[in-house]
Write an enzyme that holds these catalytic residues in place. Structure first.
Site, short mmCIF file in Angstrom:
data_model
loop_
_atom_site.label_atom_id
_atom_site.label_comp_id
_atom_site.label_asym_id
_atom_site.label_seq_id
_atom_site.Cartn_x
_atom_site.Cartn_y
_atom_site.Cartn_z
N THR A 13 0.82 -1.21 0.00
CA THR A 13 0.00 0.00 0.00
C THR A 13 0.85 1.26 0.00
O THR A 13 0.44 2.30 -0.51
CB THR A 13 -0.93 -0.03 1.23
OG1 THR A 13 -1.80 -1.15 1.07
CG2 THR A 13 -1.75 1.22 1.38
N THR A 93 1.62 -4.22 4.46
CA THR A 93 1.44 -4.56 5.88
C THR A 93 0.84 -5.95 6.09
O THR A 93 0.99 -6.54 7.16
CB THR A 93 0.51 -3.54 6.58
OG1 THR A 93 -0.76 -3.55 5.92
CG2 THR A 93 1.09 -2.15 6.59
N ASP A 94 0.13 -6.48 5.06
CA ASP A 94 -0.63 -7.72 5.29
C ASP A 94 0.25 -8.89 5.75
O ASP A 94 -0.14 -9.65 6.63
CB ASP A 94 -1.39 -8.12 4.02
CG ASP A 94 -2.63 -7.26 3.78
OD1 ASP A 94 -2.98 -6.46 4.68
OD2 ASP A 94 -3.24 -7.38 2.71
#
Ligand code: ASP
Length: 322
Positions: A13, A93-94
């Site tokens: 992101t 971040t996932d």
């Protein structure tokens, strides 16, 4: 002389692009190249001389063990350069906690390795990526950041890469280190306490040489009444080890005991982890029960098993679960 740092980008992101500045969820992760990321951060040139390496442009949901191995090789390549004083890695971040844990186990402490990410795409109003990138570079440039293992800098805080988990789907402070907290602050760069370095770089650099993938290890989440044929299917599909994300303190339902015993008798490693967000799984006196994963959550326990299988060192996972 300003530190010479290498920025490795992998997507996420932080490099995400949406059609509207108000859109924080409908965007394409990894759309922007390193030059665009740097252009959004005034003042970087005052911190360090940056060299860029665009490694991947993916959403971290698509990260695989093959990507971890390739990224580690690129990081090692840059750290070995005399004109590189440290690296920064941008990531989604996932699955940040998985890549950070993998790199923590497979890179020796030394020059700073700092990962960063963002919860809002680069095109969003109040995007968090530019400040996170600025602070990650500031941490990588700081002399106190050497010999600390992999660090993660997000939201003004410095974490040990091994400690982090993603705790929220949308909040800006989604990355946290439950039970441990941050190592320090990023603005100004200040460490409150050192990371627990015991296992940093415990995989010898040559141990993974030539590997392009890791052995298959599956995670099975067990809910009230889940049928153990999930386990049988995973073994039939070729899993070499299984992490059970069990209720509570790694509690194995009676209905699963027979299938677990059969898998273990067939040489498949089975371990008990928890589907609970926080806390350790206690080691049981009953040797008929599979070993507990201690403080490692299911994704991290999976990495410990993948690496110990890849290296042919079962004692490695046991030590990581202690
Ligand atoms: N799906 C994105 C990723 O992990 C989420 C993020 O970066 O925050 O690449």
């Amino acid at each position: 002389m300003a530190p010479r740092l290498t920025l490795l980008t992998t997507g996420g992101t932080i490099a995400g692009q949406a059609a509207s500045a108000a859109d924080t969820t409908g965007y394409t992760a990894g759309a922007l190249d390193p030059a665009a990321l740097i252009a959004a951060v005034p003042g970087l040139a005052a911190l360090a001389v940056l060299h860029c390496d665009a490694v991947f442009s993916i959403d971290s949901k698509d990260m695989t063990p093959a990507h971890w191995l390739a990224l580690r090789a690129r990081v090692q390549h840059h750290l070995a350069r005399a004109d590189c004083d440290g690296v920064i890695i941008t990531h989604g971040t996932d699955t940040l906690e998985e890549t950070a844990f993998f790199l923590h186990l497979t890179l020796p402490p030394g020059k700073p390795v700092v990962m960063t990410a963002a919860m809002r795409p680069a095109t969003a109003l109040s995007a968090d990526g530019p400040m996170n990138l600025y602070q990650a570079v500031a941490v990588a440039a700081h002399p106190d950041s050497a010999d600390k293992g992999v660090l993660v800098v997000v939201n003004g805080q410095i974490f040990a890469g091994a400690d982090i988990v993603k705790t929220d789907t949308e909040a800006l402070d989604a990355i946290a280190a439950p039970g441990r907290g941050p190592l320090g602050t990023a603005a100004p760069v200040r460490f409150f306490h050192p990371p627990a370095l015991g296992r940093t770089g415990c995989i010898a650099p040559h141990a993974l040489a030539g590997l392009s993938d890791l052995p298959r290890v599956d995670i099975l989440q067990v809910a009230a009444g889940s049928a153990p044929d999930l386990l049988t299917a995973a073994v039939a599909a070729g899993a070499r080890a299984l992490v059970l994300a069990l209720p509570g303190n790694g509690s194995l339902p009676q209905a699963w005991q027979r299938a677990v015993a059969q898998a273990r008798a067939a040489g498949v490693t089975v371990v008990r982890s928890t589907r609970t967000a926080h806390g350790r799984v206690a080691h049981a006196a009953d040797s008929a029960l599979p070993p507990a994963t201690g403080a490692l959550n299911p994704p991290k326990a999976r990495i410990a098993l993948m690496l110990s299988l890849a290296c042919g060192q079962p004692e490695l996972a046991t030590a990581l679960f202690a």
